[in-house]
Design a protein around this motif. Structure first.
Motif, PDB file in Angstrom:
ATOM      1  N   ARG A  66      -0.934   2.406  -6.552  1.00 40.90           N
ATOM      2  CA  ARG A  66       0.158   1.535  -7.004  1.00 40.90           C
ATOM      3  C   ARG A  66       1.364   1.702  -6.090  1.00 40.90           C
ATOM      4  N   PRO A  67       2.145   0.636  -5.940  1.00 38.88           N
ATOM      5  CA  PRO A  67       3.347   0.762  -5.102  1.00 38.88           C
ATOM      6  C   PRO A  67       4.339   1.731  -5.726  1.00 38.88           C
TER       7      PRO A  67
ATOM      8  N   PHE B  47       2.835 -12.764  -8.805  1.00 39.11           N
ATOM      9  CA  PHE B  47       1.707 -12.242  -9.580  1.00 39.11           C
ATOM     10  C   PHE B  47       0.980 -11.158  -8.782  1.00 39.11           C
ATOM     11  N   ALA B  48       0.948 -11.313  -7.462  1.00 41.64           N
ATOM     12  CA  ALA B  48       0.322 -10.286  -6.617  1.00 41.64           C
ATOM     13  C   ALA B  48       1.067  -8.961  -6.751  1.00 41.64           C
ATOM     14  N   VAL B  49       2.390  -9.030  -6.907  1.00 42.18           N
ATOM     15  CA  VAL B  49       3.184  -7.806  -7.105  1.00 42.18           C
ATOM     16  C   VAL B  49       2.778  -7.135  -8.420  1.00 42.18           C
ATOM     17  N   MET B  50       2.679  -7.939  -9.485  1.00 41.98           N
ATOM     18  CA  MET B  50       2.250  -7.381 -10.778  1.00 41.98           C
ATOM     19  C   MET B  50       0.883  -6.722 -10.628  1.00 41.98           C
ATOM     20  N   ALA B  51      -0.046  -7.455  -9.995  1.00 36.89           N
ATOM     21  CA  ALA B  51      -1.425  -6.974  -9.864  1.00 36.89           C
ATOM     22  C   ALA B  51      -1.486  -5.623  -9.160  1.00 36.89           C
ATOM     23  N   CYS B  52      -0.648  -5.436  -8.146  1.00 36.87           N
ATOM     24  CA  CYS B  52      -0.619  -4.147  -7.440  1.00 36.87           C
ATOM     25  C   CYS B  52      -0.205  -3.009  -8.375  1.00 36.87           C
ATOM     26  N   CYS B  53       0.676  -3.328  -9.315  1.00 33.30           N
ATOM     27  CA  CYS B  53       1.154  -2.311 -10.266  1.00 33.30           C
ATOM     28  C   CYS B  53       0.044  -1.866 -11.211  1.00 33.30           C
ATOM     29  N   TRP B  54      -1.004  -2.713 -11.329  1.00 28.67           N
ATOM     30  CA  TRP B  54      -2.087  -2.434 -12.275  1.00 28.67           C
ATOM     31  C   TRP B  54      -3.347  -1.924 -11.588  1.00 28.67           C
TER      32      TRP B  54
ATOM     33  N   ARG C 153       0.835  -1.192   0.000  1.00 24.94           N
ATOM     34  CA  ARG C 153       0.000   0.000   0.000  1.00 24.94           C
ATOM     35  C   ARG C 153       0.868   1.239   0.000  1.00 24.94           C
ATOM     36  N   ALA C 154       0.360   2.302  -0.592  1.00 25.09           N
ATOM     37  CA  ALA C 154       1.159   3.524  -0.697  1.00 25.09           C
ATOM     38  C   ALA C 154       1.329   4.222   0.653  1.00 25.09           C
ATOM     39  N   ASP C 155       0.461   3.895   1.623  1.00 25.02           N
ATOM     40  CA  ASP C 155       0.621   4.584   2.901  1.00 25.02           C
ATOM     41  C   ASP C 155       1.652   3.864   3.779  1.00 25.02           C
ATOM     42  N   THR C 156       1.218   3.162   4.804  1.00 23.69           N
ATOM     43  CA  THR C 156       2.193   2.486   5.650  1.00 23.69           C
ATOM     44  C   THR C 156       2.022   0.986   5.487  1.00 23.69           C
ATOM     45  N   PRO C 157       3.088   0.214   5.759  1.00 24.43           N
ATOM     46  CA  PRO C 157       3.003  -1.225   5.546  1.00 24.43           C
ATOM     47  C   PRO C 157       1.838  -1.869   6.289  1.00 24.43           C
ATOM     48  N   ASN C 158       1.480  -1.366   7.463  1.00 29.64           N
ATOM     49  CA  ASN C 158       0.388  -2.025   8.187  1.00 29.64           C
ATOM     50  C   ASN C 158      -0.912  -1.240   8.123  1.00 29.64           C
ATOM     51  N   ASN C 159      -0.935  -0.211   7.254  1.00 23.93           N
ATOM     52  CA  ASN C 159      -2.161   0.580   7.056  1.00 23.93           C
ATOM     53  C   ASN C 159      -2.640   1.304   8.317  1.00 23.93           C
TER      54      ASN C 159
ATOM     55  N   VAL D 201      -6.097   6.964 -21.828  1.00 21.19           N
ATOM     56  CA  VAL D 201      -7.312   7.764 -21.954  1.00 21.19           C
ATOM     57  C   VAL D 201      -7.023   9.264 -21.922  1.00 21.19           C
ATOM     58  N   ASN D 202      -6.164   9.692 -20.993  1.00 22.60           N
ATOM     59  CA  ASN D 202      -5.937  11.133 -20.805  1.00 22.60           C
ATOM     60  C   ASN D 202      -4.541  11.591 -21.204  1.00 22.60           C
ATOM     61  N   ASN D 203      -3.761  10.657 -21.737  1.00 25.60           N
ATOM     62  CA  ASN D 203      -2.398  11.016 -22.130  1.00 25.60           C
ATOM     63  C   ASN D 203      -1.577  11.517 -20.940  1.00 25.60           C
ATOM     64  N   GLU D 204      -1.871  10.987 -19.740  1.00 28.59           N
ATOM     65  CA  GLU D 204      -1.153  11.409 -18.531  1.00 28.59           C
ATOM     66  C   GLU D 204      -0.090  10.383 -18.164  1.00 28.59           C
ATOM     67  N   PHE D 205       1.117  10.879 -17.897  1.00 26.52           N
ATOM     68  CA  PHE D 205       2.233  10.009 -17.535  1.00 26.52           C
ATOM     69  C   PHE D 205       2.850  10.487 -16.231  1.00 26.52           C
ATOM     70  N   SER D 206       3.250   9.527 -15.395  1.00 25.43           N
ATOM     71  CA  SER D 206       3.857   9.850 -14.106  1.00 25.43           C
ATOM     72  C   SER D 206       4.725   8.658 -13.714  1.00 25.43           C
ATOM     73  N   SER D 207       5.402   8.757 -12.589  1.00 30.66           N
ATOM     74  CA  SER D 207       6.136   7.586 -12.099  1.00 30.66           C
ATOM     75  C   SER D 207       5.180   6.426 -11.845  1.00 30.66           C
ATOM     76  N   ALA D 208       3.930   6.748 -11.515  1.00 35.00           N
ATOM     77  CA  ALA D 208       2.938   5.687 -11.267  1.00 35.00           C
ATOM     78  C   ALA D 208       2.549   4.968 -12.565  1.00 35.00           C
ATOM     79  N   SER D 209       2.551   5.677 -13.689  1.00 34.25           N
ATOM     80  CA  SER D 209       2.281   4.974 -14.953  1.00 34.25           C
ATOM     81  C   SER D 209       3.507   4.144 -15.357  1.00 34.25           C
ATOM     82  N   ASP D 210       4.711   4.602 -14.963  1.00 35.79           N
ATOM     83  CA  ASP D 210       5.912   3.777 -15.154  1.00 35.79           C
ATOM     84  C   ASP D 210       5.825   2.495 -14.319  1.00 35.79           C
TER      85      ASP D 210
END
Length: 346
Positions: A325-326, A311-318, A24-30, A254-263
């Motif tokens: 996203r991580p 696969f769970a790691v991949m899924a988080c990226c999507w 999760r993007a916040d803290t490891p234990n939420n 859709v919006n032509n938006e790119f960021s580190s998160a789209s990377d």
């Protein structure tokens, strides 16, 4: 967990909460959200046209003379682009030479194509990290075809290398281990983490834009000539721009938006490419349908023999929401722990 064929696609169930929480993007234990989280820097893809003269002016400071370059074998060839294995003579000591990749164009390349090669070659320029491969020199002499030089990596393009491994795998199961592939993923995540810290958005991360050597060291490169050398990986969605549709996050499509998160999204697809030894993601999906398909919650299927944790790691990226996203640093940590665990099981 039923093994599904990699080429088919399936709806994505929530990955195991353990991994999701950890990523999760916040803290490891939420427990408490981190309020000081920096906001995502979002770039639009600007296609403002640069002239060939402007492109050449930008690289003048790293220009060298043609006579210092010897071209050897052609490593890759497209309709107008070529990559050679080359030799570069040292300027100060002509008896010394080093091996290089030379990206260049054929006679029929248009001015726009040449300009694009030079412009895109500058993406990683001036950045220093062990998992990045920026250009070192150019040759832009009058009457010569422009050339772009990068340090040589003797096993070449990562996508082609993975596909080669797949061919070998049938006869030689020892060819490349899962641990090796995870180690490659860690290196790519390290290079991307550095880019994110420097606020550089790659916009075209994929196995085809990485290179590898015989020590299994992986480096990320720019995407100059990739559209020409890997035409099946790019699609024009009616806006006159060839885009890596199957690697793109929804907001980019859709919006032509790119960021580190789209990377990060593209990194998830690259990890999938590693685990399938270079298969094409979303191979059965019409590029024009990709955005709707992703919006409906569908993703590429778990590759055969790919551990659930991976696969769970991949899924988080999507995740559809870029903020969910991580970050690359979390991916490095998570994959490093998984790599260590794989080592413990051997």
């Amino acid at each position: 967990n039923s093994i599904s064929d990699s080429s088919s696609s399936q709806g994505l169930s929530q990955p195991s909460t353990q991994t999701t929480q950890y990523l999760r993007a916040d803290t490891p234990n939420n427990a408490t959200p981190v309020t000081s989280y920096p906001t995502l820097r979002i770039e639009k893809n600007d296609l403002k046209s640069v002239t060939l003269m402007e492109a050449k002016a930008k690289v003048k400071d790293i220009a060298i003379s043609r006579e210092r370059i010897t071209l050897k074998d052609v490593l890759q060839e497209g309709t107008f682009g070529r990559i050679f294995h080359g030799i570069l003579i040292e300027e100060k000591d002509p008896s010394k030479e080093k091996q290089v990749f030379v990206k260049t164009v054929k006679d029929q390349a248009s001015e726009v194509q040449v300009t694009m090669m030079l412009t895109e070659s500058c993406k990683l320029r001036g950045l220093h990290h062990r998992n990045l491969l920026p250009i070192t020199h150019v040759c832009i002499e009058e009457g010569e075809k422009p050339m772009v030089l990068l340090p040589y990596m003797n096993w070449g393009n990562l996508k082609l290398f993975l596909r080669q491994c797949k061919l070998v795998e049938a006869n030689n199961p020892q060819a490349i281990s899962q641990q090796d592939l995870v180690h490659m993923a860690i290196q790519i995540a390290c290079g991307m983490s550095y880019l994110a810290r420097r606020e550089v958005i790659h916009k075209d991360l994929a196995a085809r834009n990485c290179v590898i050597d015989d020590a299994l060291q992986v480096k990320i490169t720019d995407n100059a000539l990739s559209r020409d050398l890997f035409p099946m990986d790019y699609h024009c969605l009616g806006d006159n721009e060839n885009r890596p549709v199957r690697w793109m996050a929804l907001e980019s499509l859709v919006n032509n938006e790119f960021s580190s998160a789209s990377d990060v999204w593209a990194f998830g697809v690259t990890l999938w490419e590693l685990m399938t030894l270079g298969q094409t993601p979303y191979v059965d999906i019409d590029p024009f349908e990709m955005a709707a398909y992703l919006k409906d919650g569908y993703r590429i299927a778990q590759p055969i023999n790919c551990p659930d944790e991976l696969f769970a790691v991949m899924a988080c990226c999507w995740a559809l929401d870029p903020e969910e996203r991580p970050k690359f640093q979390q991916l490095v940590q998570c994959l490093t722990e998984f790599h260590a665990a794989l080592g413990a099981y051997v």
